[in-house]
Design an enzyme around this catalytic site. Sequence first.
Site, PDB file in Angstrom:
ATOM      1  N   ASP A  65       0.849  -1.211   0.000  1.00 16.61           N
ATOM      2  CA  ASP A  65       0.000   0.000   0.000  1.00 16.61           C
ATOM      3  C   ASP A  65       0.876   1.250   0.000  1.00 16.61           C
ATOM      4  O   ASP A  65       1.919   1.289   0.651  1.00 16.61           O
ATOM      5  CB  ASP A  65      -0.870   0.048   1.274  1.00 16.61           C
ATOM      6  CG  ASP A  65      -1.701  -1.231   1.454  1.00 16.61           C
ATOM      7  OD1 ASP A  65      -2.102  -1.818   0.435  1.00 16.61           O
ATOM      8  OD2 ASP A  65      -1.887  -1.647   2.619  1.00 16.61           O
ATOM      9  N   ASP A  71      -0.091   8.082   8.145  1.00 20.52           N
ATOM     10  CA  ASP A  71       0.095   6.673   8.561  1.00 20.52           C
ATOM     11  C   ASP A  71       1.346   6.572   9.420  1.00 20.52           C
ATOM     12  O   ASP A  71       1.367   5.959  10.486  1.00 20.52           O
ATOM     13  CB  ASP A  71       0.310   5.771   7.330  1.00 20.52           C
ATOM     14  CG  ASP A  71      -0.964   5.460   6.558  1.00 20.52           C
ATOM     15  OD1 ASP A  71      -0.907   5.458   5.324  1.00 20.52           O
ATOM     16  OD2 ASP A  71      -2.007   5.230   7.203  1.00 20.52           O
ATOM     17  N   GLU A  94       0.631  -2.514  11.089  1.00 22.68           N
ATOM     18  CA  GLU A  94       0.459  -2.634   9.637  1.00 22.68           C
ATOM     19  C   GLU A  94       1.632  -1.992   8.920  1.00 22.68           C
ATOM     20  O   GLU A  94       2.029  -2.407   7.840  1.00 22.68           O
ATOM     21  CB  GLU A  94      -0.843  -1.947   9.199  1.00 22.68           C
ATOM     22  CG  GLU A  94      -1.047  -1.954   7.705  1.00 22.68           C
ATOM     23  CD  GLU A  94      -2.069  -0.940   7.224  1.00 22.68           C
ATOM     24  OE1 GLU A  94      -2.492  -0.089   8.012  1.00 22.68           O
ATOM     25  OE2 GLU A  94      -2.460  -1.010   6.061  1.00 22.68           O
ATOM     26  N   GLU A  95       2.196  -0.942   9.557  1.00 19.32           N
ATOM     27  CA  GLU A  95       3.263  -0.175   8.888  1.00 19.32           C
ATOM     28  C   GLU A  95       4.658  -0.707   9.179  1.00 19.32           C
ATOM     29  O   GLU A  95       5.649  -0.114   8.754  1.00 19.32           O
ATOM     30  CB  GLU A  95       3.167   1.306   9.295  1.00 19.32           C
ATOM     31  CG  GLU A  95       1.838   1.969   9.017  1.00 19.32           C
ATOM     32  CD  GLU A  95       1.344   1.798   7.566  1.00 19.32           C
ATOM     33  OE1 GLU A  95       0.136   1.897   7.358  1.00 19.32           O
ATOM     34  OE2 GLU A  95       2.173   1.535   6.660  1.00 19.32           O
ATOM     35  N   ASP A 115      -3.429  -1.190  13.632  1.00 17.61           N
ATOM     36  CA  ASP A 115      -3.468  -0.491  12.351  1.00 17.61           C
ATOM     37  C   ASP A 115      -3.489   0.981  12.737  1.00 17.61           C
ATOM     38  O   ASP A 115      -4.520   1.474  13.190  1.00 17.61           O
ATOM     39  CB  ASP A 115      -4.736  -0.906  11.595  1.00 17.61           C
ATOM     40  CG  ASP A 115      -4.901  -0.155  10.294  1.00 17.61           C
ATOM     41  OD1 ASP A 115      -5.858  -0.469   9.566  1.00 17.61           O
ATOM     42  OD2 ASP A 115      -4.076   0.746   9.996  1.00 17.61           O
ATOM     43  N   LEU A 117      -3.464   3.817  11.229  1.00 17.39           N
ATOM     44  CA  LEU A 117      -4.425   4.691  10.560  1.00 17.39           C
ATOM     45  C   LEU A 117      -5.156   3.868   9.523  1.00 17.39           C
ATOM     46  O   LEU A 117      -4.570   3.405   8.541  1.00 17.39           O
ATOM     47  CB  LEU A 117      -3.702   5.879   9.910  1.00 17.39           C
ATOM     48  CG  LEU A 117      -4.587   7.135   9.897  1.00 17.39           C
ATOM     49  CD1 LEU A 117      -4.709   7.705  11.295  1.00 17.39           C
ATOM     50  CD2 LEU A 117      -4.057   8.141   8.957  1.00 17.39           C
ATOM     51  N   ASP A 118      -6.437   3.649   9.756  1.00 13.03           N
ATOM     52  CA  ASP A 118      -7.230   2.823   8.842  1.00 13.03           C
ATOM     53  C   ASP A 118      -8.082   3.731   7.957  1.00 13.03           C
ATOM     54  O   ASP A 118      -8.711   4.667   8.442  1.00 13.03           O
ATOM     55  CB  ASP A 118      -8.143   1.922   9.684  1.00 13.03           C
ATOM     56  CG  ASP A 118      -9.109   1.151   8.820  1.00 13.03           C
ATOM     57  OD1 ASP A 118      -8.650   0.291   8.048  1.00 13.03           O
ATOM     58  OD2 ASP A 118     -10.314   1.442   8.880  1.00 13.03           O
ATOM     59  N   GLU A 273      -6.942  -5.807  11.862  1.00 16.92           N
ATOM     60  CA  GLU A 273      -8.191  -5.199  11.405  1.00 16.92           C
ATOM     61  C   GLU A 273      -9.364  -6.116  11.784  1.00 16.92           C
ATOM     62  O   GLU A 273     -10.205  -5.758  12.597  1.00 16.92           O
ATOM     63  CB  GLU A 273      -8.167  -4.954   9.883  1.00 16.92           C
ATOM     64  CG  GLU A 273      -7.237  -3.804   9.468  1.00 16.92           C
ATOM     65  CD  GLU A 273      -7.105  -3.626   7.954  1.00 16.92           C
ATOM     66  OE1 GLU A 273      -7.002  -4.628   7.231  1.00 16.92           O
ATOM     67  OE2 GLU A 273      -7.098  -2.465   7.507  1.00 16.92           O
TER      68      GLU A 273
HETATM   69  P1  AHG Z   1      -5.742   0.937   5.471  1.00 18.32           P
HETATM   70  O1  AHG Z   1      -5.966   2.376   5.139  1.00 18.32           O
HETATM   71  O2  AHG Z   1      -5.346   0.705   6.889  1.00 18.32           O
HETATM   72  O3  AHG Z   1      -4.844   0.241   4.480  1.00 18.32           O
HETATM   73  O4  AHG Z   1      -7.160   0.203   5.384  1.00 18.32           O
HETATM   74  C1  AHG Z   1      -7.952   0.403   4.251  1.00 18.32           C
HETATM   75  C2  AHG Z   1      -8.934  -0.732   4.143  1.00 18.32           C
HETATM   76  C3  AHG Z   1     -10.169  -0.556   5.000  1.00 18.32           C
HETATM   77  O5  AHG Z   1     -10.109   0.528   5.874  1.00 18.32           O
HETATM   78  C4  AHG Z   1     -11.284  -0.334   3.994  1.00 18.32           C
HETATM   79  O6  AHG Z   1     -12.463  -0.990   4.395  1.00 18.32           O
HETATM   80  C5  AHG Z   1     -10.729  -0.947   2.725  1.00 18.32           C
HETATM   81  O7  AHG Z   1      -9.322  -0.817   2.800  1.00 18.32           O
HETATM   82  C6  AHG Z   1     -11.227  -0.252   1.498  1.00 18.32           C
HETATM   83  O8  AHG Z   1     -10.700  -0.978   0.425  1.00 18.32           O
HETATM   84  P2  AHG Z   1     -11.202  -0.638  -1.063  1.00 18.32           P
HETATM   85  O9  AHG Z   1     -10.734   0.757  -1.347  1.00 18.32           O
HETATM   86  O10 AHG Z   1     -10.528  -1.687  -1.913  1.00 18.32           O
HETATM   87  O11 AHG Z   1     -12.702  -0.771  -1.069  1.00 18.32           O
HETATM   88 MN    MN Z   2      -6.783  -0.607   7.718  1.00 13.14          MN
HETATM   89 MN    MN Z   3      -3.726   1.471   7.912  1.00 17.70          MN
END
Ligand code: AHG
Ligand code: MN
Ligand code: MN
Length: 332
Positions: A65, A71, A94-95, A115, A117-118, A273
Amino acid sequence: MMQNKIISLDEHIIRSQRNLPYASGELSSLLRDIGLASKIVSREVNKAGLVDIAGRADVENQSGDDVQKLDMLANDLLISCLRNSGECCGIASEEEEDFKTIDTHKFSKYVVLFDPLDGSSNIDVNVSIGTIFAIYRRKTFDGECTKYDFLQKGVKQVAAGYVLYGSSTMLVYTTGRGVNGFTLDPSIGEFCLSHPNIEIPKSGKVYSVNQGNYNKYPRGARAYIDHCMNSGYSLRYIGSMVADVHRTLIKGGIFFYPATKSKPEGKLRLLYECNPLAMLIEGAGGKASNGRDRILEIEPHELHQRTPVFMGSPEMVEEAETYIREAELVAT
Ligand code: AHG
Ligand code: MN
Ligand code: MN
């Protein structure tokens, strides 16, 4: 007229500890430290548009990611708070590619996974984001913590929670004896009990999934989405799991992220998560599965393991599981 007595997060944690005769205060202290870290992250999140901490950090994490500056900031803040806590012997984030031992407290009783920052993709557009944490008692008894202290099933979590940085900042946590929500009152810098003993509605009329991936989902998930659409349910999808799950917890409904062709194990991560949010959803009377098996019973094999996830009102999760089971029968 006197306002009803304010019950702060710290007070609630101390009161809950009194109900646990064997509790020696370490978990309470750790929860209070996480509450402190959350207030600091909330302060930084609320000024992200004003100072140069929005945007990409030009690095990728081990999940591939794009990492946002916030984050990294949230990650560093949580690590430093947990380092100083004295109750945590190791963390996984996560990081961070691997877990980190906290040398100054390597004999402490707990490990924390989070996590930081989600919903990072929502930072730059000022949409709700969150922090998710899970606390386990370490399995090893001496020396530095090992990977096996982190690779524990969700049923072994001693506490779990999230912070939602939305129109207000809320912290929701459980130690397995009820789910309680606290809203940050910035004027006194305290999380105050605002949602005592949260119970999720048995059913609902909101489904939460990235409909854009519809054609990539397995047949059973597609059949369930068709059922939701044909039943006139509303689709609500924020793209921050914490925000979507919080709405589901309060109003009822189902949040799900099925496996896709490109992500056959699903996108969302089990340890920091799905497990913590599943403990909260189940603690409020809901259900959380991978479409077949209970999330909290999934055996972890690596820190950043992914899983498909269906969580929310029990009747809706059971209905989704039925569509998935029937699709599998047809396929055989
Ligand atoms: P993060 O920002 O910690 O990587 O999490 C993002 C996750 C979760 O928060 C969210 O429900 C999902 O990614 C959204 O994914 P899509 O954009 O693929 O729908
Ligand atoms: Mn997340
Ligand atoms: Mn995150």
